[in-house]
Design a protein around this motif. Structure first.
Motif: not given
Lengths: 208, 208
Positions: B200, B204, B84-85
């Motif tokens: 990720n 997150y 996730n960039k």
């Protein structure tokens, strides 16, 4: 525990031998075998020997489509990146993913749908033969079923291997009844890696 | 078989609820739980509840590294693309993969090694804190172990989840003894998708 001394160039061959050994007595159609083995190679999961389902004559139809330079439309950039480009290019084909496109985000927002579903609408605009490879989003398969029924798209092949827990199993059962040639991993399992592996197994049949 | 009516925005939440239900009585460390659940979410494979191994205090160390803007070096473009960039960029970090670099192909050829092993050598040149995420090539983990022992690199974290049949199991056992913080999927299973999912899950924790 000792490392085996296997030359880099021989790792894949040795892996495929191990897979064949461990598949043991399971009888698999030789035409499908290289696809099933490549999916197991990419996942180390022998469940796929049981869960991968093929419509009648699908491998031959898929190879015909690739020979015609089909465009492979994926529902994730991961799957798109995982497809063997030198092989695909040799066949005159290309792989595309519309997930990051601004117009796809807009269509999804307007329709209250997922971007993956909007990608399938954009796929209707692709010229020439199309292969749809879904490794993530069941909503893509559900929308694709509708678009086929509306006569807006007629894919040469759908690779239906989304992964997950919400409507994944159902979406695969739906697409198997749509009337288009399919390779589907029934059940919850699948993924972008599996979608790419199936594309590559088909490409390698023509280019290696 | 009927489709469940779940809004796009709620699919992930519902998936995580199903995973939690099916994990049932299995007791998992709350700190690791979101990582294990995200790997199951990406694979639909509950084996990972058993096979994912964490070194002592690794989650805290990984989050510290991400807060410092660590560079994540992957061994496949698929894993790199799957990270996730927006989240990673928010932390000042970036993800890179050297597999397609010309100098990596050259190093590998000269050394008679794999490109993945050569990527680990190139990772030694990255400035600042480094996280290594290996989702494909056991040879990357074997070379990384050597480079750490030679004092050429000191990763903040290694995510060791290559998949396959030749030296995969062994490479994971080796990297768990190297003395660097690790998250490893013991056994044959893993993959680029699993490597990206672990990255990720960590991202997150800091950005959602």
């Amino acid at each position: 525990m000792e490392l085996q001394n296997v030359l880099p160039a021989d790792i894949e061959k040795r892996s495929m031998e191990i897979i064949a050994e461990e598949l043991g007595e399971i009888q698999l159609d030789p035409e499908k075998l290289s696809i099933i083995k490549r999916v197991i190679h990419t996942s180390a999961d022998f469940d796929y020997a049981r869960t991968l389902h093929f419509s009648n004559g699908v491998v031959e139809k898929a190879l015909e489509a690739l020979k015609k330079g089909a465009t492979i439309v994926t529902d994730t950039n991961m799957a798109c990146v995982g497809i063997n480009k030198p092989g695909l290019n040799k066949l005159g084909g290309k792989a595309v993913c519309f997930m990051a496109d601004a117009d796809v985000a807009e269509r999804a927002k307007e329709a209250g749908s997922t971007r993956a579903a909007a990608c399938m609408e954009k796929a209707c605009e692709v010229e020439g033969p199309v292969i749809i490879a879904v490794g993530n989003a069941p909503t893509a398969l559900v929308r694709l079923d509708e678009l086929v029924k509306e006569g807006r798209i007629k894919p040469e092949l759908v690779i239906g291997v989304p992964v997950g827990f919400v409507n994944v199993v159902e979406s695969k059962e739906i697409i198997m009844k749509t009337g288009i040639p399919y390779i589907v991993a029934r059940g919850r399992k699948g993924g972008s890696n599996v979608a790419a592996a199936i594309c590559n197994a088909l490409i390698y049949k023509l280019t290696r």
